[in-house]
Design an enzyme around this catalytic site. Structure first.
Site, PDB file in Angstrom:
ATOM      1  N   HIS A 177      35.024  46.152  51.368  1.00 26.53           N
ATOM      2  CA  HIS A 177      35.755  45.506  50.275  1.00 26.53           C
ATOM      3  C   HIS A 177      37.269  45.683  50.453  1.00 26.53           C
ATOM      4  O   HIS A 177      38.027  44.717  50.455  1.00 26.53           O
ATOM      5  CB  HIS A 177      35.276  46.117  48.960  1.00 26.53           C
ATOM      6  CG  HIS A 177      35.947  45.573  47.750  1.00 26.53           C
ATOM      7  ND1 HIS A 177      35.353  44.657  46.927  1.00 26.53           N
ATOM      8  CD2 HIS A 177      37.172  45.807  47.229  1.00 26.53           C
ATOM      9  CE1 HIS A 177      36.182  44.342  45.945  1.00 26.53           C
ATOM     10  NE2 HIS A 177      37.301  45.037  46.098  1.00 26.53           N
ATOM     11  N   GLU A 178      37.673  46.938  50.644  1.00 20.37           N
ATOM     12  CA  GLU A 178      39.114  47.215  50.774  1.00 20.37           C
ATOM     13  C   GLU A 178      39.693  46.605  52.049  1.00 20.37           C
ATOM     14  O   GLU A 178      40.805  46.091  52.041  1.00 20.37           O
ATOM     15  CB  GLU A 178      39.372  48.725  50.753  1.00 20.37           C
ATOM     16  CG  GLU A 178      39.124  49.395  49.410  1.00 20.37           C
ATOM     17  CD  GLU A 178      39.895  48.742  48.271  1.00 20.37           C
ATOM     18  OE1 GLU A 178      41.058  48.343  48.479  1.00 20.37           O
ATOM     19  OE2 GLU A 178      39.335  48.611  47.166  1.00 20.37           O
ATOM     20  N   ASP A 190      39.833  43.129  40.548  1.00 22.51           N
ATOM     21  CA  ASP A 190      40.323  41.958  41.274  1.00 22.51           C
ATOM     22  C   ASP A 190      40.298  40.702  40.401  1.00 22.51           C
ATOM     23  O   ASP A 190      41.186  39.865  40.495  1.00 22.51           O
ATOM     24  CB  ASP A 190      39.477  41.737  42.523  1.00 22.51           C
ATOM     25  CG  ASP A 190      39.550  42.937  43.449  1.00 22.51           C
ATOM     26  OD1 ASP A 190      40.613  43.573  43.495  1.00 22.51           O
ATOM     27  OD2 ASP A 190      38.543  43.247  44.102  1.00 22.51           O
TER      28      ASP A 190
HETATM   29 ZN    ZN Z   1      39.141  44.846  45.211  1.00 23.38          ZN
END
Ligand code: ZN
Length: 351
Positions: free
Chosen positions: A58-59, A156
């Site tokens: 994800h990062e 996000d």
């Molecule tokens: Zn994120």
């Protein structure tokens, strides 16, 4: 971040593990291997590792897209609560922010689809452990992807919403609206949490504070963008003498209603005294001189300092005011209240 160790580097981005995460993982593996808690078995440990892998992906996805826009990525740090991509400030360009924010959750959703497809197609050929792990990996990625899409800072989804709004209105208004929506989400989440899951209440608090924090930092950086200390500092500074007593100082503080004073000798700043310092001195000892208790380690400001930097200094050091020094001379004082007043005046109202 302190106490984190680099585990590997990918696309030139160092990935670090925070010690708390490392200890937690070790602990879970030890518990699982030695069967210390019956409900924690090796599958739990594998699951935790998979969550870890998911967070890394994800990062990395955020960082990878950001890097393509020329944004410098210092590193990715993994904490038990999730990952942090330390990057320089994302330019206030909605189109870029939108893509950078989308990259994380989208990568998780894509992985979920792929692993689910593998399970459906090859499921019958896989061992129980492997299909169990794949199943968990699918679920973890799906949940992480969807959860991060909730339109609430600091998730996000909050950034995606802000970017969407910022293409239609000014950046501060877009942030304010996105933060308001985020806070409402947090309240709904907390209410649901009361009935179903207390963990959700914690997340709600995190989201609420995150939304407010994001808004404040945008307000500060946007509204104070080109204001300098010299524009708003108080030049008529009341100073004290090092030979003033604590008793005298207290009297002056009550009379002038200031909580802190610079102390000068021959026009040069030699220390700072605050109400907090003098009020600690017991009553029978108040003929003591303030030069004995003043703080001489001073954090100072400069007339040409940007106010964003000044408010950062005040917040980091948890202090209310800074002496302003030019060529070694005390030329003014700037307080948090002065800056807050400017912010209140400039802040746009939502209508
Ligand atoms: Zn994120």
């Amino acid at each position: 971040m302190k106490y984190s160790f680099k585990i590997f580097s990918i696309f030139g981005i160092p990935v670090e593990l925070h010690i708390s995460f490392l200890v937690l993982m070790l602990l879970i593996y030890i518990i699982a291997l030695f069967n210390l808690i019956p409900s924690v078995n090796i599958l739990t440990a594998v699951l935790i590792t998979l969550i870890f892998a998911t967070v890394v992906i994800h990062e990395l996805s955020h960082s990878y897209i950001a890097k393509r826009y020329g944004i410098k990525i210092q590193r990715i740090v993994l904490l038990p609560i999730g990952g942090i991509s330390e990057m320089e400030e994302i330019p206030k360009e909605p189109a870029k922010e939108l893509r950078i924010a989308l990259a994380g959750p989208v990568s998780n959703l894509i992985i979920a689809v792929i692993t689910f497809a593998i399970l459906i197609i090859f499921g019958t050929f896989l061992s129980a452990i492997l299909s169990g792990a794949l199943y968990y990996f699918t679920v973890v990625n799906l949940l992480l992807g969807l959860f991060n899409l909730l339109p609430a800072f600091p998730m996000d989804g909050g950034r995606i919403l802000r970017a969407f709004l910022a293409e239609r209105m000014d950046f501060i208004k877009a942030t304010k609206l996105a933060a308001t929506i985020g806070k409402q989400f947090a309240i709904i989440m907390a209410v649901i949490g009361v009935f179903f899951n207390f963990l959700l209440i914690l997340v709600a608090i995190f989201v609420y504070l995150g939304a407010e924090g994001e808004y404040r930092s945008v307000v500060v950086s946007t509204l104070l963008g080109d204001e300098k200390v010299k524009d708003i500092m108080t030049s008529d500074v009341h100073t004290l003498n090092p030979d003033n007593s604590v008793q005298e100082t207290l009297k002056i503080m009550f009379r002038e209603k200031h909580m802190g004073y610079p102390i000068t000798e021959d026009g040069k700043l030699i220390g700072i005294i605050t109400f907090h310092d003098v009020s600690k001195i017991p009553e029978n000892n108040r003929d003591m001189l303030i030069k004995e208790i003043m703080s001489t380690e001073m954090i100072i400001s400069d007339p040409n300092e940007n106010l964003v930097e000044t408010i950062g200094k005040l917040n980091r050091n948890n202090i209310g005011r800074l002496p302003v020094i030019e060529n070694g001379e005390l030329v003014g004082i700037i307080s948090k209240t002065d800056i807050t007043k400017i912010l209140d005046k400039k802040e746009p109202k939502l209508d």
